[in-house]
Design a protein around this motif. Structure first.
Motif, short mmCIF file in Angstrom:
data_model
loop_
_atom_site.label_atom_id
_atom_site.label_comp_id
_atom_site.label_asym_id
_atom_site.label_seq_id
_atom_site.Cartn_x
_atom_site.Cartn_y
_atom_site.Cartn_z
N THR A 93 0.82 -1.21 0.00
CA THR A 93 0.00 0.00 0.00
C THR A 93 0.86 1.26 0.00
O THR A 93 0.58 2.23 -0.73
N GLU A 94 1.93 1.26 0.80
CA GLU A 94 2.83 2.41 0.83
C GLU A 94 3.52 2.59 -0.52
O GLU A 94 3.68 3.71 -1.00
N ARG A 97 1.09 4.15 -2.92
CA ARG A 97 0.90 5.59 -2.67
C ARG A 97 2.02 6.41 -3.31
O ARG A 97 1.77 7.48 -3.88
#
Length: 215
Positions: A93-94, A97
């Motif tokens: 997820t990071e 982003r």
């Protein structure tokens, strides 16, 4: 860049004068470590002007370890970084982003006596490159190689950087290396006279050796 030879990255640059000498060799990538616990931490030794003055064609890589996405993006903007290399336990997820913010992502993984490609699968759609380094006491820069044969069955669509104690002694083996997915070689601790200070002459010998071979 010639696609018939591996791209070359020199990581752990930390001093302005040394940066100029290494940049003159025209590596494809230069890495800068933004991890305060590293002996190669850029700290206040380098600034935006140093990185902005690099020759055209050299891509600047910021190395981070378990940093927040917001802090990484701030450093990308401040130093004009072209890619980020994540060397901690950053999540898919990071990574996503950062990609969504327009930042290419290199996700590093440590390789020991064995390695399972299954741990890479959640990241495949959210990173631009993997980096395989030798498992050791530090997140990177441990100065030892791992068994490259562990990558012989690599079949994922994500190209990767090969790191982990690559030195001039490995040049011949690297010339004969045939690994699926290999994109670049990452050079660091084996070319240092001190943490963050590279021996430009030794690097020049390595570059000459590697750039005369075909992978």
């Amino acid at each position: 860049m010639n696609p018939t030879v591996p791209y070359l990255k020199v990581c752990g640059m930390a001093q302005s004068v040394n940066l100029t000498a290494v940049a003159a060799l025209q590596p494809d990538f230069l890495g800068f470590i933004f991890y305060p616990k590293s002996s190669r931490y850029v700290g206040t030794q380098l600034n935006q002007a140093d990185l902005a003055a690099l020759p055209a064609g050299i891509r600047k890589v910021g190395v981070f370890v378990n940093e927040t996405v917001d802090k990484v993006l701030a450093q990308v903007a401040e130093f004009g970084l072209d890619l980020v290399q994540l060397h901690g336990q950053e999540t898919p997820t990071e990574c996503a982003r950062l990609q969504a913010a327009g930042v290419p992502v290199v996700k590093a993984f440590s390789v020991g006596e064995e390695f399972s490609f299954e741990v890479l699968q959640p990241y495949v759609d959210h990173v631009d490159y993997f980096l395989f380094d030798t498992k050791g006491m530090q997140p990177g820069g441990n100065g030892t190689t791992f068994d490259w044969n562990l990558l012989a069955t690599y079949s994922l669509p994500v190209p990767y950087f090969l790191a982990g104690g690559l030195g001039l002694e490995e040049a011949e083996a690297l010339r004969n290396l045939r690994l699926p997915g290999l994109f670049a070689l990452d050079l660091n601790s084996r070319f240092e006279t001190a943490p963050g200070v590279k021996d430009a002459e030794l690097l020049s010998q390595m570059f000459t050796s590697l750039r005369t071979c075909h992978f």
